[in-house]
Design an enzyme around this catalytic site. Structure first.
Site, short mmCIF file in Angstrom:
data_model
loop_
_atom_site.label_atom_id
_atom_site.label_comp_id
_atom_site.label_asym_id
_atom_site.label_seq_id
_atom_site.Cartn_x
_atom_site.Cartn_y
_atom_site.Cartn_z
N TYR A 114 34.54 51.05 67.63
CA TYR A 114 35.84 51.30 68.27
C TYR A 114 35.67 51.45 69.78
O TYR A 114 36.44 50.88 70.56
CB TYR A 114 36.47 52.56 67.68
CG TYR A 114 37.82 52.91 68.25
CD1 TYR A 114 38.96 52.21 67.86
CD2 TYR A 114 37.96 53.93 69.19
CE1 TYR A 114 40.20 52.52 68.40
CE2 TYR A 114 39.19 54.25 69.72
CZ TYR A 114 40.31 53.54 69.32
OH TYR A 114 41.54 53.86 69.86
N GLY A 167 53.85 55.07 66.02
CA GLY A 167 53.13 55.63 67.15
C GLY A 167 53.59 55.16 68.52
O GLY A 167 54.78 55.00 68.79
#
Length: 281
Positions: free
Chosen positions: A241, A92
């Site tokens: 998160y 990524g």
């Protein structure tokens, strides 16, 4: 970016308690927040799926026999002599950033948790850039011992640190680190907090050094309860998160304030939706 940081530190904190603890009179407000968060998750998943589909259909292959002048990093900017650390560099954003640095001549330390995937990323970057300064270093950001071991090894190798990219992250069901913290908070924030502080003396002695934290715009949905950082009362993985991303933003904001005038610059960035093979890498 500045406006995002200002919003992060000036937004009202009156609603910092758990949604479940709100009075019944606030049910409509709570329902609205739940709907917004649900729609955000659905939109994020659909966008990620669309990006992944496009990436599969329009794959870009970096050929190893391309010359530097034909490569996307042929803008003339060089980082020769610079030393960089990129956490989560095996895929990524992290891998793309490490490749960008290596192609410009920097010494790049790939700070990865998984040795196998780290070696694959190292091979890919070396093959694409012909760099001989791509170093694989193993680190588990959920473990204090692993972080300290990584820093000790880095100091044995290097005397300077120009760029620290705090990129690695995770999101998932409730799990705990070996040190007893929530895995998401421990990996995304606490691990990078410790790593940055342990490397601070090296950053301060390196002219023009910088710290970059890869966060997310979802920090706006955070609801941090100061009395329950690890969300032991009621765990919601998406909220966990979001809380970790807000913690990233606030940490960088405070770090920038404390290091003002030192020569070290600090940045918090939102990269947007990206396609990852495994968000837990």
């Amino acid at each position: 970016m500045e406006s995002a940081l200002v919003n992060a530190v000036t937004r009202p904190q009156a609603n910092a308690t758990s949604w479940a603890d709100a009075p019944e009179s606030d049910n409509l407000t709570l329902l609205g927040r739940v709907v917004v968060c649900t729609l955000s998750i659905v939109l994020t998943v659909l966008t990620a799926a669309a990006v992944y589909y496009c990436r599969r259909r329009c794959r870009v292959v970096i050929k190893t026999n391309e010359t530097r002048s034909a490569a996307p990093w042929s803008d003339g900017k060089r980082l020769d002599g610079k030393v960089a650390i990129v956490t989560g560099a095996n895929c990524g954003v992290g891998k793309a950033t490490a490749l960008w640095f290596a192609a410009r001549g920097a010494v790049v330390h790939l700070a990865c948790r998984d040795p196998g995937r780290g070696r694959c990323a190292q091979s890919d970057i070396i093959r694409a850039t012909n760099s001989n300064t791509v170093i694989l270093s193993i680190i588990d950001l959920s473990s204090i011992e692993s972080i300290r071991r990584f820093v000790a090894e880095f100091r044995r190798r290097e005397t300077r640190l120009d760029i620290l990219i705090n990129n690695a992250g995770t999101m998932g069901p409730k799990m705990s680190t070996v040190d007893g913290n929530d895995l998401v908070l421990g990996t995304n924030h606490l691990g990078h907090f410790l790593l940055t502080n342990l490397l601070l003396d090296t950053l301060l002695t390196t002219p023009g050094s910088r710290v970059v934290s890869v966060t997310s715009d979802v920090y706006r949905f955070a609801q941090i309860d100061p009395s329950d950082f690890n969300m032991t009362k009621k765990y919601r993985f998406f909220e966990s998160y979001c809380n970790s991303k807000l913690a990233n933003v606030l940490f960088i904001k405070e770090l920038a304030r404390r290091l003002r005038g030192s020569g070290v610059t600090c940045y918090s960035i939102h990269p947007g939706i990206v396609s990852l093979l495994d968000v837990n890498d």
